[in-house]
Enzyme design. Structure first.
Site, PDB file in Angstrom:
ATOM      1  CG  ASP A 188      25.467  47.689  36.451  1.00 18.86           C
ATOM      2  OD1 ASP A 188      25.239  48.384  35.603  1.00 18.86           O
ATOM      3  OD2 ASP A 188      24.761  46.568  36.692  1.00 18.86           O
ATOM      4  CG  ASN A 227      20.339  35.912  36.186  1.00 14.75           C
ATOM      5  OD1 ASN A 227      19.953  36.913  36.346  1.00 14.75           O
ATOM      6  ND2 ASN A 227      21.558  35.564  36.335  1.00 14.75           N
ATOM      7  CG  HIS A 230      20.978  40.285  36.923  1.00 10.08           C
ATOM      8  ND1 HIS A 230      21.872  39.744  36.059  1.00 10.08           N
ATOM      9  CD2 HIS A 230      20.579  41.461  36.160  1.00 10.08           C
ATOM     10  CE1 HIS A 230      21.823  40.365  34.835  1.00 10.08           C
ATOM     11  NE2 HIS A 230      20.945  41.439  34.936  1.00 10.08           N
ATOM     12  CD  GLU A 282      24.704  37.821  37.460  1.00 11.63           C
ATOM     13  OE1 GLU A 282      23.430  37.633  37.433  1.00 11.63           O
ATOM     14  OE2 GLU A 282      25.323  38.044  36.304  1.00 11.63           O
TER      15      GLU A 282
END
Ligand code: F6R
Length: 244
Positions: free
Chosen positions: A67, A135, A137, A142
Site C-alpha cells: 500500500d 483494528n 486491517h 479497513e
C-alpha cells in the site's frame, strides 16, 4: 494457520527473515509481497545484514508492496516509497525496476489500481509478508472491506491514522486515504507470513485466529487460506494464550 510464538522480537525477526532468505536462495526469481510499518523493521534489518555478510542476491527478485498513502509526495519521509528505500532497498542489490509500490500521487487513481492488479497478475506473489492493524486491517483493508476486493482506494480509519500519526508531525498531517492491495489480491499469494508484536495487537490477533470469518475483522479471512504462518511475541499472543 500455523502459530509461532517467540519470547522476544529478535528471535521472531530471525525466524521470519530466515524463511525469506531461504526462499530467495532457492528461487532467485521470487516475488515477495512486502509490508511497511514498525513491525517488519527488524526483519528488514536481518535481510540487510545477511545480504552484507552472505551476499544473498536480490538481483532477480521482484517485490510488490501492499500500500501507499494517497496524495503524499513520494519523497516525503513518511511515504512508503521512502520507507522501503531507507529501510531495505538501498542496502540490497535489488533492481529498482523490480520494486513495485502503488502510485498514490497520480491524478488517475483508478488507472493506478488497475495497473497494480496487472502487475500482480504478471508476477504472482510467492510469499506475502503482512502486519496487522490494531483494528484487524491487513494492507490498508479497513474493517468491512469486501473479501473479493482487488487494488482500491480506501478511507483510512481514524484508529489507523492515530496509530500512524507518530510518523507525521501531527494527526492532521496523516493522509485520509490510501491505495491498497485488496483482500483478494493478498489471499491470492501462495504463502502468507503474518507478524504481530505488542499488546495493542492482542485483540486483533485473537479475532484473526479464533473469531468469526467476517469482513468486520479483515485479517479473519486468513483462516480460509491454506498456507499461513503467524509469528507473534508474547504480548501479541497474550489473549490467545490466556483463552487456551
Ligand atoms: C503496512 C500495512 C499495514 C501495517 C499495519 C501494522 O504496509 O499494510 O497493514 O502492517 O498497519 O502497522 P505497524 O507494523 O506499524 O504496527
Amino acid at each position: 494457520m500455523n502459530i509461532h510464538i517467540f519470547k522476544n522480537k529478535k528471535s521472531l525477526d530471525e525466524a521470519v527473515s530466515r524463511l525469506l532468505i531461504e526462499q530467495v536462495n532457492k528461487h532467485p526469481k521470487s516475488v515477495l509481497g512486502l509490508a511497511t510499518g514498525s513491525t517488519p523493521l527488524g526483519i528488514y534489518k536481518q535481510l540487510m545484514d545477511d545480504h552484507k555478510r552472505h551476499k544473498t542476491s536480490y538481483q532477480d527478485v521482484v517485490t510488490i508492496n501492499l500500500d501507499e498513502y494517497v496524495g503524499l509526495d513520494k519523497n516525503s519521509p513518511a511515504s512508503y516509497q521512502s520507507f522501503m528505500k531507507v529501510n531495505l532497498f538501498d542496502a540490497l542489490d535489488i533492481n529498482p525496476k523490480n520494486t513495485f509500490i502503488p502510485d498514490g500521487e497520480t491524478k488517475d487513481l483508478d488507472a493506478a489500481c488497475q495497473a497494480y492488479d496487472d502487475i500482480m497478475k504478471k508476477h504472482p506473489i510467492d510469499i506475502q509478508l503482512l502486519g496487522i492493524g490494531s483494528n484487524g486491517h491487513i494492507g490498508f483493508n479497513e474493517p468491512n472491506t469486501p473479501f473479493d476486493s482487488e487494488t482500491h482506494i480506501i478511507e483510512l480509519a481514524l484508529k489507523t491514522r492515530t496509530d500512524n500519526a507518530v510518523h507525521f508531525k501531527s494527526l492532521d498531517d496523516v493522509p485520509t486515504q490510501a491505495i491498497t492491495m485488496g483482500i483478494k489480491s493478498i489471499t491470492n499469494s501462495k504463502r502468507i507470513l503474518l507478524v504481530a508484536t505488542g499488546a495493542n495487537k492482542a485483540q486483533a490477533v485473537k479475532g484473526m485466529i479464533f473469531g468469526e470469518i467476517d469482513p468486520i475483522l479483515p485479517a479473519s479471512v486468513l483462516q480460509t487460506h491454506p498456507n499461513v504462518d503467524v509469528f507473534l511475541d508474547y504480548q501479541a499472543a497474550s489473549l490467545i494464550l490466556s483463552s487456551k
